[in-house]
Design an enzyme around this catalytic site. Structure first.
Site, short mmCIF file in Angstrom:
data_model
loop_
_atom_site.label_atom_id
_atom_site.label_comp_id
_atom_site.label_asym_id
_atom_site.label_seq_id
_atom_site.Cartn_x
_atom_site.Cartn_y
_atom_site.Cartn_z
N TRP A 144 6.55 4.05 0.15
CA TRP A 144 7.11 5.39 0.40
C TRP A 144 8.48 5.28 1.07
O TRP A 144 9.37 6.08 0.83
CB TRP A 144 6.19 6.17 1.32
CG TRP A 144 5.29 7.15 0.65
CD1 TRP A 144 5.39 7.66 -0.61
CD2 TRP A 144 4.14 7.76 1.24
NE1 TRP A 144 4.37 8.54 -0.85
CE2 TRP A 144 3.59 8.62 0.28
CE3 TRP A 144 3.55 7.67 2.48
CZ2 TRP A 144 2.47 9.39 0.52
CZ3 TRP A 144 2.42 8.43 2.72
CH2 TRP A 144 1.88 9.27 1.75
N CYS A 156 0.83 -1.20 0.00
CA CYS A 156 0.00 0.00 0.00
C CYS A 156 0.87 1.26 0.00
O CYS A 156 1.55 1.54 -0.97
CB CYS A 156 -0.98 -0.06 1.17
SG CYS A 156 -2.44 0.96 0.95
N HIS A 157 0.88 2.04 1.09
CA HIS A 157 1.73 3.23 1.19
C HIS A 157 3.14 2.90 1.68
O HIS A 157 4.00 3.76 1.72
CB HIS A 157 1.10 4.26 2.14
CG HIS A 157 -0.07 4.98 1.54
ND1 HIS A 157 -1.32 4.43 1.50
CD2 HIS A 157 -0.17 6.21 0.98
CE1 HIS A 157 -2.16 5.29 0.93
NE2 HIS A 157 -1.49 6.37 0.59
N GLY A 158 3.38 1.63 2.06
CA GLY A 158 4.69 1.21 2.54
C GLY A 158 5.85 1.51 1.60
O GLY A 158 6.95 1.84 2.06
#
Length: 178
Positions: free
Chosen positions: A96, A92-94
């Site tokens: 980043w 998911c946003h990991g």
């Protein structure tokens, strides 16, 4: 879900899972749907940021990567894990973290890798030098700067099953990179 399900599945496979947070050890974090998880260690504890202690690094999405990427020690651990050829898994946003963690030459960790993530950060990973893949799970292993790096990414909680299977397979049978 992106913390609890991998934690439970990895433990089910016999792994010791250590939850590391950016706050003092013992802090309880609540996910988007209220699932609580308590950290066993803080990234600021002595020795936690040393890659030799860990077999893999799992980076959930949600708000966690926003905190992680502001922690120099968490960025150091992520980079050290990559340099030690230990799998880094992000969902998911990991991913980043793969944009913010930088190699010794200053390049983002995702540079030179194929990566997927939540669609809202697609431009971030592309701008950080990754090749975007719109797939449920992407395993990218490459020799970069003399180091073997292994990165496993996934898009959303809907992709948890293949993402966790890839993590389990990599920890059980490490990849050989020529």
């Amino acid at each position: 879900m992106e913390v609890m399900w991998p934690k439970m599945r990895l433990e089910e496979e016999g792994a010791e899972v250590v939850v590391i947070g950016c706050h003092p050890a013992g802090t309880t974090y609540n996910g988007k749907f209220g699932y609580p998880v308590r950290s066993a260690k803080s990234i600021d504890d002595d020795g936690v940021a040393i890659a030799d202690q860990w077999d893999a690094l799992v980076l959930p999405g949600g708000f966690a990567p926003d905190y992680y990427r502001r922690s120099s020690k968490m960025l150091t651990l992520t980079t050290a894990m990559a340099a030690a050829a230990k799998p880094i898994a992000a969902i998911c946003h990991g991913p980043w973290m793969l944009c913010s963690a930088r190699r010794a030459d200053g390049t983002p960790l995702c540079t030179g890798h194929q990566v997927t993530a939540f669609s809202a950060i697609k431009d971030d990973v592309i701008n950080a030098g990754a090749t975007w893949m719109d797939q449920p799970v992407v395993v990218s292993a490459a020799k970069i700067g003399g180091n073997t790096e292994i990165i496993v990414t996934s898009r959303t909680p809907n992709d948890l099953v293949p993402w966790i299977r890839a993590i389990i397979d990599l920890v059980a049978t490490p990849l050989e990179i020529n």
